[in-house]
Design a protein around this motif. Structure first.
Motif, mmCIF file in Angstrom:
data_model
loop_
_atom_site.group_PDB
_atom_site.id
_atom_site.type_symbol
_atom_site.label_atom_id
_atom_site.label_comp_id
_atom_site.label_asym_id
_atom_site.label_seq_id
_atom_site.Cartn_x
_atom_site.Cartn_y
_atom_site.Cartn_z
ATOM 1 N N ARG A 143 37.364 -27.159 40.654
ATOM 2 C CA ARG A 143 38.186 -28.345 40.912
ATOM 3 C C ARG A 143 38.104 -28.776 42.378
ATOM 4 N NH1 ARG A 143 44.756 -28.760 39.841
ATOM 5 N NH2 ARG A 143 45.134 -30.541 41.217
ATOM 6 N N LEU A 144 38.023 -27.801 43.275
ATOM 7 C CA LEU A 144 38.009 -28.100 44.704
ATOM 8 C C LEU A 144 36.612 -28.293 45.265
ATOM 9 C CD1 LEU A 144 40.622 -25.438 45.893
ATOM 10 C CD2 LEU A 144 41.059 -27.785 45.165
ATOM 11 N N ARG A 145 35.597 -27.866 44.538
ATOM 12 C CA ARG A 145 34.222 -27.837 45.049
ATOM 13 C C ARG A 145 33.761 -29.145 45.692
ATOM 14 N NH1 ARG A 145 30.252 -27.678 47.244
ATOM 15 N NH2 ARG A 145 28.321 -26.528 46.868
ATOM 16 N N PRO A 146 34.050 -30.323 45.131
ATOM 17 C CA PRO A 146 33.561 -31.570 45.744
ATOM 18 C C PRO A 146 34.069 -31.798 47.165
ATOM 19 C CG PRO A 146 34.235 -31.941 43.479
ATOM 20 C CD PRO A 146 34.688 -30.564 43.821
ATOM 21 N N LYS A 147 35.207 -31.214 47.539
ATOM 22 C CA LYS A 147 35.774 -31.422 48.872
ATOM 23 C C LYS A 147 35.328 -30.370 49.887
ATOM 24 C CE LYS A 147 40.069 -33.732 47.456
ATOM 25 N NZ LYS A 147 41.557 -33.723 47.598
ATOM 26 N N LEU A 148 34.645 -29.338 49.417
ATOM 27 C CA LEU A 148 34.335 -28.201 50.279
ATOM 28 C C LEU A 148 32.941 -28.288 50.883
ATOM 29 C CD1 LEU A 148 35.827 -25.323 48.082
ATOM 30 C CD2 LEU A 148 36.954 -26.679 49.856
ATOM 31 N N THR A 149 32.780 -27.560 51.984
ATOM 32 C CA THR A 149 31.482 -27.458 52.636
ATOM 33 C C THR A 149 30.919 -26.079 52.334
ATOM 34 O OG1 THR A 149 32.310 -28.878 54.421
ATOM 35 C CG2 THR A 149 30.271 -27.642 54.839
ATOM 36 N N ILE A 150 30.169 -25.984 51.269
ATOM 37 C CA ILE A 150 29.629 -24.709 50.817
ATOM 38 C C ILE A 150 28.107 -24.757 50.911
ATOM 39 C CG2 ILE A 150 29.492 -23.043 48.929
ATOM 40 C CD1 ILE A 150 32.283 -23.355 49.973
ATOM 41 N N ALA A 151 27.529 -23.795 51.592
ATOM 42 C CA ALA A 151 26.079 -23.747 51.749
ATOM 43 C C ALA A 151 25.408 -23.503 50.398
ATOM 44 C CB ALA A 151 25.690 -22.642 52.732
ATOM 45 N N PRO A 152 24.212 -24.066 50.194
ATOM 46 C CA PRO A 152 23.506 -23.861 48.921
ATOM 47 C C PRO A 152 23.216 -22.394 48.625
ATOM 48 C CG PRO A 152 22.546 -25.669 50.176
ATOM 49 C CD PRO A 152 23.516 -24.995 51.090
ATOM 50 N N ASP A 153 23.012 -21.608 49.693
ATOM 51 C CA ASP A 153 22.707 -20.192 49.491
ATOM 52 C C ASP A 153 23.956 -19.317 49.575
ATOM 53 O OD1 ASP A 153 23.169 -20.663 52.131
ATOM 54 O OD2 ASP A 153 21.542 -19.368 52.886
ATOM 55 N N ASN A 154 25.092 -19.903 49.273
ATOM 56 C CA ASN A 154 26.357 -19.172 49.362
ATOM 57 C C ASN A 154 26.344 -17.908 48.504
ATOM 58 O OD1 ASN A 154 29.360 -18.772 49.610
ATOM 59 N ND2 ASN A 154 29.235 -19.285 47.426
ATOM 60 N N THR A 155 26.781 -16.798 49.102
ATOM 61 C CA THR A 155 26.866 -15.524 48.369
ATOM 62 C C THR A 155 28.299 -15.006 48.299
ATOM 63 O OG1 THR A 155 26.412 -14.281 50.406
ATOM 64 C CG2 THR A 155 24.521 -14.863 49.012
ATOM 65 N N LEU A 156 29.257 -15.815 48.770
ATOM 66 C CA LEU A 156 30.652 -15.393 48.771
ATOM 67 C C LEU A 156 31.225 -15.450 47.356
ATOM 68 C CD1 LEU A 156 31.936 -17.370 51.892
ATOM 69 C CD2 LEU A 156 31.340 -14.955 51.787
ATOM 70 N N SER A 157 32.111 -14.520 47.060
ATOM 71 C CA SER A 157 32.784 -14.552 45.763
ATOM 72 C C SER A 157 33.791 -15.696 45.755
ATOM 73 C CB SER A 157 33.504 -13.226 45.503
ATOM 74 O OG SER A 157 34.609 -13.083 46.385
ATOM 75 N N THR A 158 34.155 -16.103 44.557
ATOM 76 C CA THR A 158 35.111 -17.212 44.443
ATOM 77 C C THR A 158 36.446 -16.859 45.082
ATOM 78 O OG1 THR A 158 34.079 -17.830 42.353
ATOM 79 C CG2 THR A 158 36.233 -18.767 42.809
ATOM 80 N N GLU A 159 36.924 -15.634 44.886
ATOM 81 C CA GLU A 159 38.203 -15.219 45.472
ATOM 82 C C GLU A 159 38.135 -15.222 46.992
ATOM 83 O OE1 GLU A 159 40.035 -11.690 44.092
ATOM 84 O OE2 GLU A 159 40.884 -12.686 42.331
ATOM 85 N N THR A 160 37.015 -14.786 47.559
ATOM 86 C CA THR A 160 36.876 -14.777 49.017
ATOM 87 C C THR A 160 36.944 -16.193 49.567
ATOM 88 O OG1 THR A 160 35.543 -12.755 48.975
ATOM 89 C CG2 THR A 160 35.382 -14.130 50.943
#
Length: 266
Positions: free
Chosen positions: A233-250
C-alpha cells in the motif's frame, strides 16, 4: 527493561520499571511497594475469612443432613468442603487475577495490579502457577518466605513472581501511562538511507505503528502477510532501491523510526 546502575546493592528497591518495546517506545510502570501489597493481602484475607466462616456454617448444616442419610454422603460432603477451602485460599487469587486482568478485590481496592515483566498481562497458566507458589511463600508462617524474598529482590518479588516472571505495579501507572518516543540511535537492523517516510500521511504512519505494536500477538503467517499488505500500500510513496534486500518488517520499522527522528510523529 531498565536495569539498576553499577552502584545498586542487592535487594535495593526499584520504584519504577521502564520497559522498552521493539517499536522504540518506553513504558514506565510504578512498582508497588511491600506496604501496598500487604494491605491488598490483608483485605483479600478478610474476604476469605468471612466467606470461610459462612462456608463453615453452611457446611456444618450440610454434613449433619448428609449424616442422616448415610455415612458415605457425610464423607463426600466433608471432602467437598475441604476442596472448597483449598479453592477459597489458592483459587481465589488465581481466579480473580484471570478474570480481572491481574487484580483481586484487595488489589483493586488498593490500586495495584499483577503484570508480566514485559508489561503484558499474565496468561491463566502463569497466574495459576504464581499463586500455587503461595504454599511455599507462606512457610514457615504468615508469608515469611514471601516477605523475605520481596525484601531481598529488586521490584519486591515473592517466589511466585520469580517463577511466573511477574511483578506488581500501581494502577495509577496504567491510568497515566503514556508511551514516550525514544531519541536513541537507530538499531543495527534499521537503515539510515531515507526511504520517504516524510511523504507518508499521519494515517499511514499510524497504520505502521498499529502493526508494530501488535505484531508479536499475531500468528507468524498473519503477521508477515499483514506486513506485506501494508508495504504494498505504501510502496508508491517510498524510495526503495531496485536491489533492495531489506525485509518488509525492517522497512516498516525504519519508516517509523525516521518519522519519529524527524519529530513529525502524530
Amino acid at each position: 527493561m531498565s536495569l539498576p546502575g553499577p552502584g545498586s546493592e542487592l535487594g535495593s528497591f526499584v520504584d519504577k520499571l521502564t520497559i522498552e518495546t521493539p517499536e522504540q517506545t518506553a513504558l514506565d510502570f510504578a512498582v508497588a511497594g511491600i506496604g501496598s501489597r500487604f494491605l491488598a493481602l490483608a483485605l483479600d484475607t478478610i474476604i476469605q475469612i468471612a466467606v470461610g466462616i459462612l462456608a463453615a456454617i453452611a457446611g456444618s448444616i450440610a454434613i449433619g443432613a448428609a449424616a442422616a442419610v448415610s455415612p458415605t454422603a457425610s464423607l463426600w460432603t466433608v471432602a467437598l468442603l475441604i476442596l472448597f477451602y483449598f479453592l477459597l485460599y489458592f483459587g481465589y487469587y488465581a481466579i480473580f487475577e484471570i478474570i480481572w486482568n491481574g487484580q483481586t478485590p484487595g488489589k483493586r481496592r488498593i490500586g495495584i495490579r499483577v503484570i508480566k515483566d514485559s508489561g503484558r498481562p499474565l496468561t491463566p497458566a502463569e497466574s495459576i502457577g504464581r499463586n500455587l507458589m503461595r504454599i511455599v511463600d507462606w512457610l514457615p508462617f504468615f508469608y515469611a518466605i514471601g516477605i523475605l524474598s520481596a525484601v531481598l529482590t529488586k521490584e519486591n518479588k515473592r517466589l511466585g513472581d520469580l517463577v511466573a516472571g511477574s511483578l506488581v505495579v500501581r494502577e495509577t501507572a496504567f491510568q497515566d501511562l503514556k508511551p514516550t518516543w525514544q531519541a536513541a540511535q537507530p538499531s543495527a537492523g534499521l537503515v539510515v538511507v531515507p526511504l520517504g517516510a516524510e511523504r507518508l500521511s499521519a494515517e499511514e504512519i499510524a497504520l505502521i505503528e498499529s502493526y508494530l505494536n501488535r505484531r508479536l500477538d499475531l500468528m507468524p503467517d498473519v503477521r508477515y502477510r499483514m506486513a506485506d499488505e501494508i508495504f504494498r500500500r505504501l510502496r508508491p510513496k517510498l524510495t526503495i532501491a531496485p536491489d533492495n534486500t531489506l525485509s518488509t518488517e525492517t522497512i516498516l520499522e525504519t519508516l517509523a523510526y525516521q518519522r519519529r527522528a524527524a519529530g513529525r510523529y502524530s
